[in-house]
Design a protein around this motif. Structure first.
Motif, PDB file in Angstrom:
ATOM      1  N   UNK A  31       0.905  -1.543   0.713  1.00 28.71           N
ATOM      2  CA  UNK A  31       0.183  -0.220  -0.232  1.00 28.71           C
ATOM      3  C   UNK A  31       0.880   0.907  -0.225  1.00 28.71           C
ATOM      4  N   UNK A  32       2.003   0.999   0.416  1.00 30.84           N
ATOM      5  CA  UNK A  32       2.558   2.174   1.447  1.00 30.84           C
ATOM      6  C   UNK A  32       3.426   2.750  -0.916  1.00 30.84           C
ATOM      7  N   UNK A  33       3.864   1.672  -0.985  1.00 36.98           N
ATOM      8  CA  UNK A  33       4.837   1.115  -2.261  1.00 36.98           C
ATOM      9  C   UNK A  33       3.860   2.133  -3.542  1.00 36.98           C
ATOM     10  N   UNK A  34       2.250   2.141  -3.427  1.00 39.92           N
ATOM     11  CA  UNK A  34       1.016   2.490  -4.110  1.00 39.92           C
ATOM     12  C   UNK A  34       1.110   3.768  -4.135  1.00 39.92           C
ATOM     13  N   UNK A  35       0.791   4.112  -3.544  1.00 40.84           N
ATOM     14  CA  UNK A  35       0.544   5.366  -2.449  1.00 40.84           C
ATOM     15  C   UNK A  35       2.008   6.434  -3.201  1.00 40.84           C
ATOM     16  N   UNK A  36       3.322   6.216  -2.496  1.00 38.56           N
ATOM     17  CA  UNK A  36       4.325   7.086  -2.076  1.00 38.56           C
ATOM     18  C   UNK A  36       5.466   6.620  -3.794  1.00 38.56           C
ATOM     19  N   UNK A  37       5.482   5.054  -3.971  1.00 35.79           N
ATOM     20  CA  UNK A  37       6.089   5.127  -5.206  1.00 35.79           C
ATOM     21  C   UNK A  37       7.695   4.551  -4.742  1.00 35.79           C
ATOM     22  N   UNK A  38       7.766   4.468  -3.312  1.00 35.90           N
ATOM     23  CA  UNK A  38       8.808   3.818  -2.520  1.00 35.90           C
ATOM     24  C   UNK A  38       8.659   2.104  -1.733  1.00 35.90           C
ATOM     25  N   UNK A  39       8.947   1.730  -1.508  1.00 30.59           N
ATOM     26  CA  UNK A  39       8.699   0.751  -0.733  1.00 30.59           C
ATOM     27  C   UNK A  39       9.436   1.801   0.784  1.00 30.59           C
ATOM     28  N   UNK A  40       8.866   1.065   1.753  1.00 28.48           N
ATOM     29  CA  UNK A  40       8.815   2.456   3.269  1.00 28.48           C
ATOM     30  C   UNK A  40      10.159   1.914   3.578  1.00 28.48           C
ATOM     31  N   UNK A  41      10.635   0.997   3.313  1.00 28.41           N
ATOM     32  CA  UNK A  41      12.081   0.699   4.364  1.00 28.41           C
ATOM     33  C   UNK A  41      13.139   1.360   3.798  1.00 28.41           C
ATOM     34  N   UNK A  42      12.882   1.047   2.287  1.00 27.65           N
ATOM     35  CA  UNK A  42      13.421   2.451   1.472  1.00 27.65           C
ATOM     36  C   UNK A  42      13.565   3.571   1.798  1.00 27.65           C
ATOM     37  N   UNK A  43      12.218   3.964   1.680  1.00 23.40           N
ATOM     38  CA  UNK A  43      12.113   5.467   2.269  1.00 23.40           C
ATOM     39  C   UNK A  43      12.542   5.416   3.674  1.00 23.40           C
ATOM     40  N   UNK A  44      12.039   4.804   4.545  1.00 24.80           N
ATOM     41  CA  UNK A  44      12.925   5.547   6.297  1.00 24.80           C
ATOM     42  C   UNK A  44      14.910   5.066   5.730  1.00 24.80           C
ATOM     43  N   UNK A  45      14.945   4.403   5.227  1.00 26.60           N
ATOM     44  CA  UNK A  45      16.813   4.779   4.815  1.00 26.60           C
ATOM     45  C   UNK A  45      16.719   5.729   4.917  1.00 26.60           C
TER      46      UNK A  45
END
Length: 347
Positions: free
Chosen positions: A324-338
């Motif tokens: 859901x996060x990747x669909x909404x923001x275009x990036x994996x949440x783990x990658x985004x957090x890092x």
């Protein structure tokens, strides 16, 4: 006392113990001339109550591969909350004939039905009220079979219904509508089907596609065929804004639609219609967007792990949160957090 069960625990407790009896009773009740082999019997199974939790029955009929029909006529002796995680979902038509079907995401009353497209079904909590009869008919259709029936392939679906068929990384489409007189007639014919064996399955399949055709006709009605929604009173607008505030405050454990309506002093039907009028989206879609926005804010702060952020906004399944996060923001949440953590270190 309210009992909380997972979907699997619920099935294990209420139905699994009755399965053998249901299949054997099915054979015993048939005349010798009408008995079929065990494979045929498996197409139509009824679980009748043999436990103190409920009375009634649940009947499941596999009409063909990818097409199932279920009839549930039940009354439970205690309040239940049945929880489920995010999951892949086929297309579904769910008709409430008696009682109320209610979860933290949606509700239908007698005379209404819910239509679900295929895709990802978010985790939810179904509320079952003690000593209230519920009679529902539900139809499950695999996307491939629906596309074959409707157009031949997903790419050939009419634009108006293409959103009915979504991949498993997208939240499914949902619509709650009044059950029309024509639909009610088909539903009663299903309940009173006079046939057995192959004739029964052919008859029931014809009724299933009739209901789908009626749903399709309802969706493809020209714009303006329905009367415009009535203007909302100022006090109703105020209550709907309050409902939005409640949702934002309870992202991790949102109230059911009926509970939310009671909290703000409005009926659930007016809340559903009014919420779309005021905010241009459904209650569920607004809740989902708020959850995703809040999860990104939590990851921005860098204090929570991905699993903790998912839990904080009500996602029980971390992998579905990631989708859901990747669909909404275009990036994996783990990658985004890092990336957020790295930018903080550089700063």
């Amino acid at each position: 006392m309210t009992i909380t069960l997972s979907q699997q625990d619920y099935w294990d407790l209420v139905y699994s113990m009755d399965e053998t009896d249901a299949l054997s009773n099915q054979h015993e009740q048939q005349p010798e001339s009408q008995k079929t082999d065990s494979q045929s019997a498996d197409h139509d199974t009824t679980w009748r109550s043999h436990n103190p939790l409920r009375k009634g029955y649940y009947r499941e009929i596999q009409i063909r591969d990818g097409l199932d029909l279920a009839i549930a006529d039940e009354c439970f002796h205690t309040d239940l909350i049945i929880t489920s995680c995010d999951r892949d979902h086929p297309l579904e038509l769910n008709y409430t004939l008696v009682g109320v079907e209610s979860s933290n995401l949606n509700s239908t009353h007698a005379g209404q039905h819910a239509f679900y497209g295929s895709g990802m079904a978010p985790g939810e909590a179904l509320n079952v009220v003690a000593n209230q009869r519920s009679l529902c008919i539900s139809i499950h259709i695999e996307p491939a079979l629906f596309c074959q029936w409707a157009a031949g392939s997903p790419e050939q679906l009419p634009d108006q219904i293409r959103h009915w068929v979504k991949p498993s990384d997208q939240i499914y489409y949902i619509q709650v509508s009044k059950t029309t007189t024509a639909m009610q007639t088909a539903l009663q014919q299903i309940l009173q089907c006079p046939f057995q064996g192959l004739t029964q399955r052919l008859y029931l399949e014809s009724k299933v596609w009739e209901l789908m055709a009626l749903q399709l006709a309802h969706t493809l009605e020209p714009e303006g065929a329905n009367p415009k929604a009535k203007p909302l009173k100022p006090e109703d607008v105020e209550r709907i804004h309050y409902a939005k505030e409640v949702l934002v405050a309870r992202l991790d454990q949102p109230p059911s639609l009926i509970e939310l309506a009671r909290l703000v002093g409005i009926n659930d039907c007016k809340l559903k219609v009014g919420f779309r009028q005021v905010f241009g989206t459904t209650v569920f879609s607004y809740l989902h967007d708020c959850r995703m926005t809040r999860s990104r804010q939590l990851l921005d702060a860098g204090e929570l792990t991905v699993a903790e952020a998912a839990k904080a906004v009500g996602f029980a399944n971390r992998s579905h949160f990631a989708i859901a996060f990747r669909k909404k923001f275009g990036v994996n949440p783990r990658t985004y957090r890092q990336e957020m953590l790295n930018s903080c270190r550089v700063g």
